[in-house]
Each structure stands twice: as C-alpha cells, then as structure tokens.
Design a protein around this motif. Structure first.
Motif, PDB file in Angstrom:
ATOM      1  N   ILE A  67      39.738  45.669  42.239  1.00 52.42           N
ATOM      2  CA  ILE A  67      40.466  44.807  41.312  1.00 52.42           C
ATOM      3  C   ILE A  67      39.485  43.949  40.526  1.00 52.42           C
ATOM      4  CG2 ILE A  67      42.073  42.843  41.246  1.00 52.42           C
ATOM      5  CD1 ILE A  67      43.197  44.397  43.866  1.00 52.42           C
ATOM      6  N   VAL A  68      39.628  43.966  39.218  1.00 50.46           N
ATOM      7  CA  VAL A  68      38.736  43.126  38.406  1.00 50.46           C
ATOM      8  C   VAL A  68      39.245  41.681  38.522  1.00 50.46           C
ATOM      9  CG1 VAL A  68      37.806  42.664  36.097  1.00 50.46           C
ATOM     10  CG2 VAL A  68      38.239  45.023  36.816  1.00 50.46           C
ATOM     11  N   VAL A  69      38.549  40.894  39.334  1.00 49.94           N
ATOM     12  CA  VAL A  69      38.944  39.501  39.562  1.00 49.94           C
ATOM     13  C   VAL A  69      38.441  38.637  38.409  1.00 49.94           C
ATOM     14  CG1 VAL A  69      38.645  37.509  41.111  1.00 49.94           C
ATOM     15  CG2 VAL A  69      38.952  39.782  42.067  1.00 49.94           C
ATOM     16  N   LYS A  70      37.247  38.981  37.937  1.00 53.73           N
ATOM     17  CA  LYS A  70      36.668  38.239  36.820  1.00 53.73           C
ATOM     18  C   LYS A  70      35.796  39.193  36.014  1.00 53.73           C
ATOM     19  CE  LYS A  70      35.062  33.494  36.469  1.00 53.73           C
ATOM     20  NZ  LYS A  70      34.547  32.388  37.271  1.00 53.73           N
ATOM     21  N   ARG A  71      35.756  38.959  34.731  1.00 57.45           N
ATOM     22  CA  ARG A  71      34.997  39.841  33.856  1.00 57.45           C
ATOM     23  C   ARG A  71      34.318  38.946  32.842  1.00 57.45           C
ATOM     24  NH1 ARG A  71      35.758  42.190  28.987  1.00 57.45           N
ATOM     25  NH2 ARG A  71      35.583  44.442  28.901  1.00 57.45           N
ATOM     26  N   LEU A  72      33.005  38.957  32.811  1.00 52.89           N
ATOM     27  CA  LEU A  72      32.281  38.120  31.847  1.00 52.89           C
ATOM     28  C   LEU A  72      31.538  39.024  30.892  1.00 52.89           C
ATOM     29  CD1 LEU A  72      30.677  35.413  34.188  1.00 52.89           C
ATOM     30  CD2 LEU A  72      32.743  35.210  32.812  1.00 52.89           C
ATOM     31  N   GLU A  73      31.741  38.786  29.600  1.00 54.83           N
ATOM     32  CA  GLU A  73      31.090  39.632  28.605  1.00 54.83           C
ATOM     33  C   GLU A  73      30.047  38.827  27.867  1.00 54.83           C
ATOM     34  OE1 GLU A  73      34.488  41.556  26.680  1.00 54.83           O
ATOM     35  OE2 GLU A  73      32.953  42.804  25.687  1.00 54.83           O
ATOM     36  N   TYR A  82      31.114  42.187  36.292  1.00 52.20           N
ATOM     37  CA  TYR A  82      32.399  42.278  36.979  1.00 52.20           C
ATOM     38  C   TYR A  82      32.325  41.619  38.344  1.00 52.20           C
ATOM     39  CZ  TYR A  82      33.721  45.700  33.478  1.00 52.20           C
ATOM     40  OH  TYR A  82      34.022  46.316  32.295  1.00 52.20           O
ATOM     41  N   LEU A  83      33.331  40.804  38.634  1.00 49.22           N
ATOM     42  CA  LEU A  83      33.558  40.346  40.000  1.00 49.22           C
ATOM     43  C   LEU A  83      34.754  41.147  40.483  1.00 49.22           C
ATOM     44  CD1 LEU A  83      32.798  38.215  42.230  1.00 49.22           C
ATOM     45  CD2 LEU A  83      34.629  36.805  41.306  1.00 49.22           C
ATOM     46  N   ILE A  92      32.709  41.504  45.474  1.00 49.33           N
ATOM     47  CA  ILE A  92      31.384  42.044  45.154  1.00 49.33           C
ATOM     48  C   ILE A  92      31.193  41.991  43.637  1.00 49.33           C
ATOM     49  CG2 ILE A  92      31.106  43.570  47.153  1.00 49.33           C
ATOM     50  CD1 ILE A  92      32.064  45.851  45.192  1.00 49.33           C
ATOM     51  N   GLU A  93      29.991  42.318  43.211  1.00 46.80           N
ATOM     52  CA  GLU A  93      29.684  42.277  41.772  1.00 46.80           C
ATOM     53  C   GLU A  93      29.074  43.576  41.288  1.00 46.80           C
ATOM     54  OE1 GLU A  93      27.043  39.044  40.873  1.00 46.80           O
ATOM     55  OE2 GLU A  93      28.168  37.698  42.164  1.00 46.80           O
ATOM     56  N   SER A  94      29.306  43.882  40.024  1.00 48.49           N
ATOM     57  CA  SER A  94      28.570  44.949  39.337  1.00 48.49           C
ATOM     58  C   SER A  94      28.252  44.439  37.938  1.00 48.49           C
ATOM     59  CB  SER A  94      29.414  46.211  39.177  1.00 48.49           C
ATOM     60  OG  SER A  94      29.900  46.645  40.401  1.00 48.49           O
TER      61      SER A  94
END
Ligand code: SAH
Length: 361
Positions: A67-73, A82-83, A92-94
């Motif tokens: 699930i994309v909990v947070k997305r920073l661009e 991605y969190l 986790i993060e990618s």
C-alpha cells in the motif's frame, strides 16, 4: 483465513502445485506471465484460465499488494520516494530514480536492520523482520503501477541488509530474472552489503552476474568499527579478501561505497591506506556525502568529498562522487520510515486488507 502470497512462489513451486491440482503443466507459464509480466492484481484478470482454476487459485493464494502510504515526488529530478505499508502494518521504503539509461528502483530487503551502522536511519529502531520475495517484487510492481514508468534496473540499497536475508533475496532475484516471467537480466542489479564475509563467498558461487557493492566507509579497522559494528566481526582485511575472491570467481568489478564524514574518514592518511589495501583489485569507489540523520551528529561539506576524491585519484584509485537525487524529498535510506514512526508511533498502517500472510508457503 490468511492465504499464501503467490508472488513468492518459484516457477517450480507453482508447477508442482498445478500438478497436484490436476492441471496441465503449461498453465504455470501462463500464470507466471500474468503475475510477473502483466502484473495482475486479481485472479479474475487471468481470463485465459478456466473459471475452475481461477477459483482454485484464489482459494489457496492471494496476490499480495503493497500500500502506498506516502509518495514524495521531487520537483528537481523525477525521483519518487515511496513509503509502503505491508500486510502486517510494517513500513518500508523504495526510491524510483531517473537516469539517462532508464529508471532504477532502490529496493528494501528487510523491515529495519540489525547491522547497527551508526550513520544510518534504517537501523535506529532495530530489526523487525525479513521481507519475502513477493514483498521485494511488490516494491517494483507497485512503483510501476503508480508511476506508469518501467523499472529497468535495481539497487538493493534500501532498508535492510540483503545478505542477512539471503534465501529470500536469492529467490527474489531468481523470480525477477525467470525467463517465464519478467526476465530481467541480473546485470542490471546491484546488491549492496555492509560486508557479511561468508555470504559474499556464497554469493560469488551463485553465478548471478550482478554487481556487488560493498559499504566500506573507512580504510582502517578502528574508524570502521566505530561507525560499523559489523567490522568487529569481519575486519577490513577479511572483507577485502572476500572481495578479491568475489572478483576472481565472477570477473565482476566491485563497487565500494564510501560515505565521507567530516572528522572521521576523509583524510589523506585514509586515502593512502585505501590505495594500499585496494591495490590490484579492479574496483570503483562511489563517494557519498553523509546524509545527516536527525538522531546523529554526522555531516559533510561537499567540498570535503571533492577533495577526498582528488586525494584518491592522486593515489591512483578510480572514484566518483555520487549524484544526489531527490534532495528536496529526503530521499536517503530509511529516513521517511523514521519520520513516519516518529509522527505516528509504531502502530502505523493497519493495512491487512488483502488477507495475505507475510511468509511464503
Ligand atoms: N545494508 C546494505 C544496504 C543498505 S544501505 C549496506 O550496508 O550496504 C545503502 C547504502 O547507504 C550503504 O552504503 C549505506 O552505508 C549507505 N548509507 C546509509 N545511511 C547513510 C547516510 N546517512 N549517509 C550516507 N550513506 C548512508
């Protein structure tokens, strides 16, 4: 009832399951393609399978989703961070990064980390658990779904120590490169380790063709042990011994990561020592200005990094300063997860929405 994540099944395991279910062998290839090339999220999409097989599959398996909990661009360079929330609520993060040669994803291999490198945000809250092969694949599939971009190379440089989750990481790499699925060449994969010597030796024998990146960060044992506890177990000499064996076995040039930290590891003495120790080993040194982590008091001036690069070059070493990507979105390893933990405590996303169990099998 919790079901097994089918994304973690190897082609062989899927074929065996089908045989037991009385289904023809060729179905394995069809299902694998749906899962790993077409990134199906539900068995009902697999319209070239019989309804009864689709029902059997969904009775036994789930297709796990992150699930994309947070997305920073990043507004600067197309980096997306991605969190992700996992089915047990872990985070986790990618990081998706744009390069000239294509998009690359930085993938996590564990929830938290045991290694204790004291400049790294991923290890501060300790270790929670290993990621499954399906959860590592899921980071790629979800980033591609979300961004509409195609991940053409990978770095295992996210949260965790990949060689401390050896079997799952190997299964992930074999799934990733399986010709029946995504078929990604492992030449496009870099695996980063803090230096688990026996596992480097084991990896050398696997014949994978990936690039090994070793987090060195210091040239003498006293400095390295100060910032990386793993060095107390495997000294620099032992680690570089394993790197030489890795090169002899695989013919692949090693990359060394070196985060320059003011007052710790950027001196001429360190440059000389490094050159002496790396003599005759085909390698490349990647210099990184240490990324300040809130809990730690480490920092670097960019000038220090460039002058250390010059010192290394004068010693005949091949060193570059890594381009900083996503500097406006806090893209360094483990920082987003740390922030979320701080903001929301440990009981963060309750995202058990698809009834998927974490472990395969
Ligand atoms: N456990 C593996 C991979 C994860 S970390 C490893 O140790 O290699 C990926 C890279 O980021 C490693 O080289 C790690 O040492 C580095 N790193 C971690 N925190 C950092 C920070 N604050 N600044 C710069 N590099 C950092």
């Amino acid at each position: 009832m919790t079901k097994t994540d089918i994304l973690s099944l190897s082609f062989g395991e899927l074929s065996d399951w089908l045989a037991e279910a009385g289904e023809p062998k060729f179905r394995a290839k069809q299902i694998f393609t749906w899962l790993h090339s077409r990134k199906a999220t539900d068995f009902s999409e697999m319209t070239d399978l019989s309804l009864s097989l689709r029902t059997k599959l969904s009775d036994s398996f789930c297709i796990n989703r992150l699930i994309v909990v947070k997305r920073l661009e990043s507004a600067i360079d197309n980096t997306v961070k991605y969190l992700y929330g996992l089915s047990d609520g872990s985070l986790i993060e990618s990081v998706l990064m744009a390069y000239k040669h294509g998009d690359s994803l930085c993938v996590s291999s564990q929830v938290g980390c045991k290694m204790g490198c004291n400049f790294c945000a991923s290890t501060i809250a300790g270790f929670v658990r290993n990621l499954t092969p399906g959860e590592m694949l899921g980071q790629i599939y979800e980033a591609e779904r979300d961004s509409g971009r195609t991940v053409s190379s990978l770095v295992l440089m996210g949260i965790g120590e990949p060689l401390d989750n050896y079997d799952n990481v190997l299964k992930f790499l074999r799934l990733l490169s399986a010709p029946q699925g995504r078929g990604m060449s492992l030449r496009h994969v870099t695996l980063s380790t803090c230096g688990l010597v026996p596992m480097i030796d084991r990896l050398a024998e696997e014949g994978l063709g990936l690039t090994l990146s070793v987090s060195l960060h210091a040239a003498d044992d006293a400095s390295r042990s100060r910032i990386m506890p793993v060095n107390r177990k495997y000294s620099i000499a032992e680690l570089l011994g394993a790197c030489r064996r890795y090169f002899d076995t695989t013919g692949r040039r090693i990359t060394f990561e070196y985060a320059v930290i003011d007052g710790v590891n950027g001196t001429r003495e360190q440059a000389r020592l490094l050159a002496k120790q790396l003599e005759g080993l085909p390698c490349h040194i990647n210099l990184i200005p240490v990324n300040p982590v809130r809990e730690r008091n480490y920092h670097t001036k960019r000038d220090t990094v460039y002058s250390f690069q010059q010192m290394l070059e004068q010693e005949g070493l091949n060193a570059t300063v890594r381009r900083t990507l996503g500097s406006d979105i806090n893209a360094a390893c483990g920082q987003l997860r740390r922030e979320a933990q701080r903001e929301r405590g440990e009981d963060i996303a309750d995202s058990d929405s698809n009834g998927c169990r974490n472990g395969p099998g």
